[in-house]
Scaffold this motif. Structure first.
Motif, PDB file in Angstrom:
ATOM      1  N   ASP A  90       0.849  -1.186   0.000  1.00  0.00           N
ATOM      2  CA  ASP A  90       0.000   0.000   0.000  1.00  0.00           C
ATOM      3  C   ASP A  90       0.891   1.245   0.000  1.00  0.00           C
ATOM      4  OD1 ASP A  90      -1.922   1.920   0.422  1.00  0.00           O
ATOM      5  OD2 ASP A  90      -2.840   0.951   2.154  1.00  0.00           O
ATOM      6  N   VAL A  91       0.537   2.237  -0.772  1.00  0.00           N
ATOM      7  CA  VAL A  91       1.365   3.445  -0.837  1.00  0.00           C
ATOM      8  C   VAL A  91       0.799   4.569   0.012  1.00  0.00           C
ATOM      9  CG1 VAL A  91       2.299   2.941  -3.099  1.00  0.00           C
ATOM     10  CG2 VAL A  91       0.145   4.169  -2.920  1.00  0.00           C
ATOM     11  N   CYS A  92      -0.326   4.326   0.650  1.00  0.00           N
ATOM     12  CA  CYS A  92      -0.977   5.420   1.366  1.00  0.00           C
ATOM     13  C   CYS A  92      -1.523   4.986   2.719  1.00  0.00           C
ATOM     14  CB  CYS A  92      -2.105   5.957   0.487  1.00  0.00           C
ATOM     15  SG  CYS A  92      -3.414   6.722   1.379  1.00  0.00           S
ATOM     16  N   GLY A  93      -2.129   3.838   2.793  1.00  0.00           N
ATOM     17  CA  GLY A  93      -2.726   3.366   4.040  1.00  0.00           C
ATOM     18  C   GLY A  93      -4.224   3.155   3.901  1.00  0.00           C
ATOM     19  N   HIS A  94      -4.835   3.856   2.963  1.00  0.00           N
ATOM     20  CA  HIS A  94      -6.292   3.838   2.835  1.00  0.00           C
ATOM     21  C   HIS A  94      -6.836   2.446   2.486  1.00  0.00           C
ATOM     22  CE1 HIS A  94     -10.239   4.900   1.096  1.00  0.00           C
ATOM     23  NE2 HIS A  94     -10.196   5.933   1.923  1.00  0.00           N
ATOM     24  N   GLY A  95      -6.186   1.775   1.543  1.00  0.00           N
ATOM     25  CA  GLY A  95      -6.638   0.438   1.151  1.00  0.00           C
ATOM     26  C   GLY A  95      -6.448  -0.567   2.280  1.00  0.00           C
ATOM     27  N   VAL A 114      -6.694  -4.712  -5.604  1.00  0.00           N
ATOM     28  CA  VAL A 114      -6.358  -4.103  -6.891  1.00  0.00           C
ATOM     29  C   VAL A 114      -6.026  -2.640  -6.629  1.00  0.00           C
ATOM     30  CG1 VAL A 114      -7.109  -3.503  -9.209  1.00  0.00           C
ATOM     31  CG2 VAL A 114      -7.907  -5.605  -8.172  1.00  0.00           C
ATOM     32  N   ARG A 115      -4.808  -2.257  -6.951  1.00  0.00           N
ATOM     33  CA  ARG A 115      -4.381  -0.888  -6.649  1.00  0.00           C
ATOM     34  C   ARG A 115      -4.643   0.008  -7.852  1.00  0.00           C
ATOM     35  NH1 ARG A 115       0.719   1.500  -6.454  1.00  0.00           N
ATOM     36  NH2 ARG A 115       1.898  -0.436  -6.429  1.00  0.00           N
ATOM     37  N   VAL A 116      -5.435   1.046  -7.621  1.00  0.00           N
ATOM     38  CA  VAL A 116      -5.734   2.008  -8.686  1.00  0.00           C
ATOM     39  C   VAL A 116      -5.228   3.404  -8.332  1.00  0.00           C
ATOM     40  CG1 VAL A 116      -7.759   0.776  -9.556  1.00  0.00           C
ATOM     41  CG2 VAL A 116      -8.041   2.453  -7.735  1.00  0.00           C
ATOM     42  N   LEU A 117      -4.635   3.528  -7.143  1.00  0.00           N
ATOM     43  CA  LEU A 117      -4.086   4.815  -6.720  1.00  0.00           C
ATOM     44  C   LEU A 117      -2.624   4.631  -6.365  1.00  0.00           C
ATOM     45  CD1 LEU A 117      -6.872   6.052  -4.297  1.00  0.00           C
ATOM     46  CD2 LEU A 117      -6.503   6.752  -6.651  1.00  0.00           C
TER      47      LEU A 117
ATOM     48  N   PHE B  69       7.274  17.981  -2.985  1.00  0.00           N
ATOM     49  CA  PHE B  69       7.518  16.579  -2.638  1.00  0.00           C
ATOM     50  C   PHE B  69       6.764  15.690  -3.619  1.00  0.00           C
ATOM     51  CE2 PHE B  69       3.839  17.743  -0.171  1.00  0.00           C
ATOM     52  CZ  PHE B  69       3.018  16.635  -0.216  1.00  0.00           C
ATOM     53  N   PRO B  70       7.159  14.421  -3.715  1.00  0.00           N
ATOM     54  CA  PRO B  70       6.582  13.546  -4.743  1.00  0.00           C
ATOM     55  C   PRO B  70       5.067  13.395  -4.583  1.00  0.00           C
ATOM     56  CG  PRO B  70       8.467  12.500  -3.664  1.00  0.00           C
ATOM     57  CD  PRO B  70       8.163  13.733  -2.892  1.00  0.00           C
ATOM     58  N   GLY B  71       4.348  13.432  -5.695  1.00  0.00           N
ATOM     59  CA  GLY B  71       2.890  13.295  -5.655  1.00  0.00           C
ATOM     60  C   GLY B  71       2.486  11.828  -5.533  1.00  0.00           C
ATOM     61  N   GLY B  72       1.209  11.602  -5.305  1.00  0.00           N
ATOM     62  CA  GLY B  72       0.680  10.232  -5.375  1.00  0.00           C
ATOM     63  C   GLY B  72       0.881   9.408  -4.125  1.00  0.00           C
ATOM     64  N   ARG B  73       1.619   9.918  -3.148  1.00  0.00           N
ATOM     65  CA  ARG B  73       1.894   9.101  -1.967  1.00  0.00           C
ATOM     66  C   ARG B  73       1.345   9.779  -0.719  1.00  0.00           C
ATOM     67  NH1 ARG B  73       5.579   4.401  -2.666  1.00  0.00           N
ATOM     68  NH2 ARG B  73       5.207   4.160  -4.871  1.00  0.00           N
ATOM     69  N   ILE B  75      -1.021  10.684   2.634  1.00  0.00           N
ATOM     70  CA  ILE B  75      -2.418  11.083   2.780  1.00  0.00           C
ATOM     71  C   ILE B  75      -2.777  12.175   1.769  1.00  0.00           C
ATOM     72  CG2 ILE B  75      -4.062  12.170   4.360  1.00  0.00           C
ATOM     73  CD1 ILE B  75      -2.396  10.633   6.608  1.00  0.00           C
ATOM     74  N   ALA B  76      -1.882  13.170   1.612  1.00  0.00           N
ATOM     75  CA  ALA B  76      -2.157  14.224   0.630  1.00  0.00           C
ATOM     76  C   ALA B  76      -2.261  13.619  -0.768  1.00  0.00           C
ATOM     77  CB  ALA B  76      -1.059  15.283   0.676  1.00  0.00           C
ATOM     78  N   GLY B  77      -1.431  12.638  -1.037  1.00  0.00           N
ATOM     79  CA  GLY B  77      -1.459  11.977  -2.347  1.00  0.00           C
ATOM     80  C   GLY B  77      -2.777  11.257  -2.572  1.00  0.00           C
ATOM     81  N   TRP B  78      -3.260  10.573  -1.531  1.00  0.00           N
ATOM     82  CA  TRP B  78      -4.535   9.862  -1.667  1.00  0.00           C
ATOM     83  C   TRP B  78      -5.671  10.855  -1.905  1.00  0.00           C
ATOM     84  CZ3 TRP B  78      -9.445   9.444   0.192  1.00  0.00           C
ATOM     85  CH2 TRP B  78     -10.152   8.304  -0.225  1.00  0.00           C
ATOM     86  N   VAL B  79      -5.650  11.947  -1.157  1.00  0.00           N
ATOM     87  CA  VAL B  79      -6.716  12.950  -1.286  1.00  0.00           C
ATOM     88  C   VAL B  79      -6.697  13.556  -2.689  1.00  0.00           C
ATOM     89  CG1 VAL B  79      -7.463  15.219  -0.459  1.00  0.00           C
ATOM     90  CG2 VAL B  79      -6.844  13.434   1.176  1.00  0.00           C
ATOM     91  N   ALA B  80      -5.491  13.857  -3.188  1.00  0.00           N
ATOM     92  CA  ALA B  80      -5.382  14.449  -4.530  1.00  0.00           C
ATOM     93  C   ALA B  80      -5.834  13.453  -5.596  1.00  0.00           C
ATOM     94  CB  ALA B  80      -3.949  14.896  -4.788  1.00  0.00           C
ATOM     95  N   ALA B  81      -5.539  12.185  -5.386  1.00  0.00           N
ATOM     96  CA  ALA B  81      -5.876  11.183  -6.400  1.00  0.00           C
ATOM     97  C   ALA B  81      -7.350  10.795  -6.347  1.00  0.00           C
ATOM     98  CB  ALA B  81      -5.005   9.945  -6.211  1.00  0.00           C
ATOM     99  N   SER B  82      -7.912  10.736  -5.151  1.00  0.00           N
ATOM    100  CA  SER B  82      -9.284  10.234  -5.019  1.00  0.00           C
ATOM    101  C   SER B  82     -10.314  11.351  -5.077  1.00  0.00           C
ATOM    102  CB  SER B  82      -9.450   9.488  -3.693  1.00  0.00           C
ATOM    103  OG  SER B  82      -9.387  10.404  -2.612  1.00  0.00           O
ATOM    104  N   GLY B  83      -9.897  12.581  -4.800  1.00  0.00           N
ATOM    105  CA  GLY B  83     -10.855  13.681  -4.765  1.00  0.00           C
ATOM    106  C   GLY B  83     -11.728  13.677  -3.534  1.00  0.00           C
TER     107      GLY B  83
END
Lengths: 280, 191
Positions: A90-95, A114-117, B69-73, B75-83
């Motif tokens: 996991d790259v974020c923790g949410h999944g 399945v990772r989509v983020l 800093f690198p995107g996509g990772r 909590i901020a990355g999740w918020v930006a990616a998921s909306g």
């Protein structure tokens, strides 16, 4: 779960009407929902039920999540969009958080990811769509989707996929957006849509008499699995959804032949705010 | 998860003063309303796949603006990616929480709220609030308040950001959006 639900049998031709055949030609082996309300409408442990989490990935060997039976990621690059197996968690923790809630609710289910983020270009509607399409075609029993897209151009394709899932008995459990935003696929009647309630009871789910959000589940300061084998507290519809996913897995493990509409009915009958006329 | 923050390049174009002031007022207000330790606006640089601190209030205010800093990772990355907005607690006990990133910002929060900056279907960035005071938080409604701030910031960005592809022509729509925001703000504040 027995093979008929999970095997990729060739699709029968579309049935437009019942011609040249009678009721005896179309027998249906069914499971009846348990009698409401005390007999454990949502009994079962999740055993034999294949649950797929479409999200940011799931951390491997997390003590709260337990085994992950398979993990894939959707990749988008110059060559297009494809799905491939991945060893990265996991790259974020949410999944991982979602997977942990499913495990807590249906301890014996089989979890897939399945990772989509988390990849470059990820988070696009196209990547999300590819992940959902792949999961549906794998004929998972339940798909947890604590995500949605606001991109209207994907709506029709998403609707078709949700219908495909519904008719093949893959139950998509889909998070409503956390803000007053129209997004998809939670707006469709072919999925189970979930929002948060504010009660402290971690086992309480409610039916919403004014859908489209059909069910409410615990989503406030929920203790969830997080990266590095840890746990944190977090809030939102994202975390109410996997609770309902877990309930679906439990129901299906006890009654594997339930259809999505029966499954919804079980959740409806077992919701704390649904009172059966003449009942206690 | 290894992440690092890059300081603002010395050649960066000077920020638009009106935009900077507007975004600063959003983070200052968010900081005050939530009684937080810090609040920041991060913009998405999709070409570089990075996020950039565009405005900061509180901890890090003096040195974070312009850092990347690198995107996509994270909590901020999740918020930006998921909306979707997100609220997390108990981070300080969490050894893997973007520690390298948090430490390089000079402040490791225990709680974090983040909401996407959305305009139409585009996600422009993320509004973050670090360590809101417990008294200023009211469970799920805090997401609504945060989302409201995020929309204000997004509208400001839409009007003023030179990189936004559909700029000033959206005048009427933007004005309508501002009116809606004001009315929702009144609703939330119980006026």
């Amino acid at each position: 779960m027995t093979t008929p639900r999970t095997s990729a049998a060739p699709s029968p031709p579309l049935t437009w009407s019942l011609r040249g055949r009678g009721p005896l030609d179309v027998p249906v082996e069914a499971d009846s929902p348990p009698e409401p309300p005390e007999s454990g409408l949502v009994g079962g442990s999740g055993r034999g039920v294949r649950v797929c989490v479409i999200d940011s990935g799931v951390e491997r060997d997390h003590p709260v999540v337990g085994p992950v039976a398979g993990a894939w990621r959707v990749v988008k690059d110059e060559a297009g969009v494809r799905v491939e197996e991945t060893g990265e968690g996991d790259v974020c923790g949410h999944g991982t958080a979602c997977a942990g809630i499913i495990r807590r609710t249906a301890p014996e289910c089989e979890l897939f990811s399945v990772r989509v983020l988390g990849e470059r270009f990820s988070g696009s509607g196209e990547v999300l769509l590819a992940g959902i399409r792949w999961a549906v075609r794998q004929r998972f029993d339940v798909v947890n989707l604590s995500l949605s897209t606001t991109h209207v151009r994907f709506t029709e394709e998403l609707r078709k996929l949700a219908d495909e899932a519904y008719f093949q008995r893959t139950m998509i459990v889909s998070s409503a957006h956390n803000t007053r935003v129209e997004s998809f696929p939670w707006r469709f009647s072919s999925v189970i849509s979930v929002g948060s309630h504010q009660e402290d009871d971690p086992g309480l789910h409610l039916y919403n008499p004014t859908p489209p959000v059909e069910f409410f589940a615990p989503g406030q300061k929920v203790k969830v699995a997080w990266l590095g084998g840890t746990e944190i507290r977090t809030s939102g519809n994202s975390f109410a959804t996997p609770f309902i996913t877990g309930l679906c897995a439990r129901v299906l493990s006890a009654q594997p032949r339930l259809t999505p509409f029966q499954l919804k009915n079980v959740l409806y009958l077992s919701a704390a705010n649904v009172r059966i006329r003449g009942g206690p | 998860m290894e992440q690092s923050i890059k300081p603002a390049p010395p050649t960066a174009a000077p920020p638009d003063p009106v935009l900077a002031e507007l975004l600063q007022s959003v983070v200052d207000t968010a900081l005050a309303i939530f009684g937080a330790e810090a609040s920041s606006i991060l913009l998405l640089d999709t070409a570089a796949d990075e996020m950039v601190f565009e405005a900061v209030s509180g901890q890090g205010q003096d040195f974070l603006v312009g850092s990347r800093f690198p995107g996509g990772r994270g909590i901020a990355g999740w918020v930006a990616a998921s909306g979707e907005p997100m609220v997390v607690d108990d981070l300080r006990d969490n050894p893997s929480f973007d520690r390298s990133l948090a430490q390089s910002t000079g402040y490791v929060p225990n709680a974090l709220m983040a909401a996407p900056l959305v305009h139409g279907e585009r996600i422009l960035g993320v509004l973050e609030v670090l360590d809101p005071s417990p008294g200023a938080r009211s469970a799920l409604s805090e997401l609504d308040v945060l989302a409201l701030f995020a929309r204000q910031a997004a509208v400001a960005l839409q009007v003023l950001l030179p990189r936004a592809p559909e700029p000033i022509s959206a005048d009427t729509r933007t004005r309508d959006e501002l009116r809606r925001l004001l009315s929702e703000a009144r609703d939330l504040l119980g006026e």
